[in-house]
Design a protein around this motif. Sequence first.
Motif, short mmCIF file in Angstrom:
data_model
loop_
_atom_site.label_atom_id
_atom_site.label_comp_id
_atom_site.label_asym_id
_atom_site.label_seq_id
_atom_site.Cartn_x
_atom_site.Cartn_y
_atom_site.Cartn_z
N GLU A 1 45.45 -17.14 35.79
CA GLU A 1 45.39 -17.69 34.43
C GLU A 1 44.31 -18.77 34.33
OE1 GLU A 1 47.86 -20.67 31.56
OE2 GLU A 1 49.03 -19.55 33.03
N VAL A 2 44.28 -19.67 35.31
CA VAL A 2 43.29 -20.74 35.31
C VAL A 2 41.88 -20.16 35.41
CG1 VAL A 2 42.42 -22.71 36.66
CG2 VAL A 2 44.88 -22.50 36.17
N ASN A 3 41.69 -19.20 36.29
CA ASN A 3 40.38 -18.57 36.44
C ASN A 3 39.95 -17.91 35.12
OD1 ASN A 3 38.19 -17.84 38.42
ND2 ASN A 3 38.69 -15.83 37.54
N GLU A 4 40.87 -17.28 34.44
CA GLU A 4 40.58 -16.63 33.16
C GLU A 4 40.13 -17.66 32.13
OE1 GLU A 4 40.18 -13.03 31.14
OE2 GLU A 4 41.01 -13.20 33.16
N ALA A 5 40.80 -18.81 32.07
CA ALA A 5 40.42 -19.87 31.14
C ALA A 5 39.01 -20.38 31.45
CB ALA A 5 41.43 -21.02 31.19
N LYS B 1 57.31 -24.22 39.52
CA LYS B 1 57.08 -23.04 40.36
C LYS B 1 55.61 -22.79 40.64
CE LYS B 1 60.88 -21.03 37.92
NZ LYS B 1 60.87 -20.59 36.57
N ALA B 2 54.72 -23.52 39.98
CA ALA B 2 53.29 -23.25 40.13
C ALA B 2 52.52 -24.56 40.34
CB ALA B 2 52.77 -22.53 38.90
N ASP B 3 51.51 -24.51 41.19
CA ASP B 3 50.64 -25.66 41.43
C ASP B 3 49.46 -25.58 40.47
OD1 ASP B 3 49.19 -27.79 42.38
OD2 ASP B 3 48.67 -26.84 44.29
N VAL B 4 49.69 -26.03 39.23
CA VAL B 4 48.65 -25.94 38.20
C VAL B 4 47.45 -26.79 38.57
CG1 VAL B 4 48.13 -26.28 35.76
CG2 VAL B 4 50.39 -25.46 36.44
N ILE B 5 47.69 -28.03 38.99
CA ILE B 5 46.57 -28.92 39.32
C ILE B 5 45.77 -28.37 40.50
CG2 ILE B 5 45.95 -31.23 40.16
CD1 ILE B 5 48.31 -32.28 38.46
N GLY B 6 46.44 -27.87 41.52
CA GLY B 6 45.73 -27.27 42.65
C GLY B 6 44.88 -26.09 42.22
N ALA B 7 45.41 -25.27 41.33
CA ALA B 7 44.65 -24.11 40.83
C ALA B 7 43.44 -24.57 40.03
CB ALA B 7 45.55 -23.22 39.98
N GLU C 1 48.67 -34.07 31.01
CA GLU C 1 49.84 -33.21 31.09
C GLU C 1 50.47 -33.15 29.70
OE1 GLU C 1 54.25 -32.86 33.13
OE2 GLU C 1 52.74 -34.11 34.11
N VAL C 2 50.72 -31.93 29.23
CA VAL C 2 51.32 -31.72 27.91
C VAL C 2 52.64 -30.97 28.07
CG1 VAL C 2 49.12 -31.79 26.68
CG2 VAL C 2 49.99 -29.60 27.53
N LYS C 3 53.48 -31.08 27.07
CA LYS C 3 54.78 -30.40 27.12
C LYS C 3 54.61 -28.89 27.00
CE LYS C 3 59.32 -30.34 25.03
NZ LYS C 3 60.22 -30.95 24.06
N ALA C 4 53.70 -28.45 26.12
CA ALA C 4 53.50 -27.01 25.91
C ALA C 4 52.18 -26.79 25.21
CB ALA C 4 54.64 -26.43 25.08
N LEU C 5 51.68 -25.56 25.33
CA LEU C 5 50.51 -25.12 24.57
C LEU C 5 51.01 -24.17 23.48
CD1 LEU C 5 48.14 -24.59 27.61
CD2 LEU C 5 48.07 -26.45 25.95
N PHE C 6 50.11 -23.54 22.74
CA PHE C 6 50.53 -22.72 21.61
C PHE C 6 51.34 -21.49 22.01
CE2 PHE C 6 46.45 -20.93 22.77
CZ PHE C 6 46.64 -19.56 22.65
N PRO D 1 54.14 -20.52 25.00
CA PRO D 1 54.91 -21.18 26.06
C PRO D 1 54.67 -20.62 27.46
CG PRO D 1 56.35 -19.90 24.63
CD PRO D 1 54.99 -19.89 24.00
N LYS D 2 54.01 -19.48 27.58
CA LYS D 2 53.72 -18.93 28.91
C LYS D 2 52.44 -19.50 29.51
CE LYS D 2 54.47 -14.93 27.00
NZ LYS D 2 54.45 -13.60 26.57
N LEU D 3 51.64 -20.20 28.71
CA LEU D 3 50.37 -20.74 29.19
C LEU D 3 50.57 -22.07 29.92
CD1 LEU D 3 48.15 -20.01 26.07
CD2 LEU D 3 47.88 -19.00 28.35
N HIS D 4 49.70 -22.31 30.92
CA HIS D 4 49.74 -23.53 31.72
C HIS D 4 48.51 -24.42 31.53
CE1 HIS D 4 52.39 -20.76 33.96
NE2 HIS D 4 53.08 -21.86 34.18
N LEU D 5 47.43 -23.89 30.93
CA LEU D 5 46.18 -24.64 30.90
C LEU D 5 45.37 -24.31 29.65
CD1 LEU D 5 43.99 -26.39 32.47
CD2 LEU D 5 43.02 -24.18 33.12
#
Length: 148
Positions: free
Chosen positions: A64-68, A101-107, A127-132, A134-138
């Motif tokens: 997901e991060v790579n895609e962004a 469950k995921a290392d968002v910052i590491g990714a 750090e935010v509570k959610a994006l538009f 809810p399955k997104l992390h970044l």
Amino acid sequence: MGDSRSKLEAHGFKFVNWAGGEQAAEMFGLSHAVIVPANARKIIVGGQVGIRDDGTIPENVEEEVNEAFEHAGRALKAAGLGEDAWEYVYSVKTFEVHDSKADVIGAVVGTARKYLKNTKPAWTGVEVKALFDPKLHLEVTVEAFLPN
């Protein structure tokens, strides 16, 4: 051994860190401040997320991060930069959703190093509570220099 300087330095950009903060800046691959030369043309890329072209969201946070980051790169290229577009980025803002469950910052850090190479932009991570969705992390926004 290649040149460890950013391509932006050849265009008058200066990357600086406050005394004592160099180690943290190096660890995260960023600069505390960037001095932008007068009359520099810039590209501003709005928020990019990791939704695939087919509309699906990867289940793997690294993908997901790579895609962004890939989408931000596409925007930079559409605005006139080449294959080395990310090397002209001097400012990054990331909006990250914590997930136990995921290392968002590491990714994010690992992906950024791959794209930015020797460039160490000024970076704000929030750090935010959610994006538009809810399955997104970044969500990522960038500013880049556009050479004449």
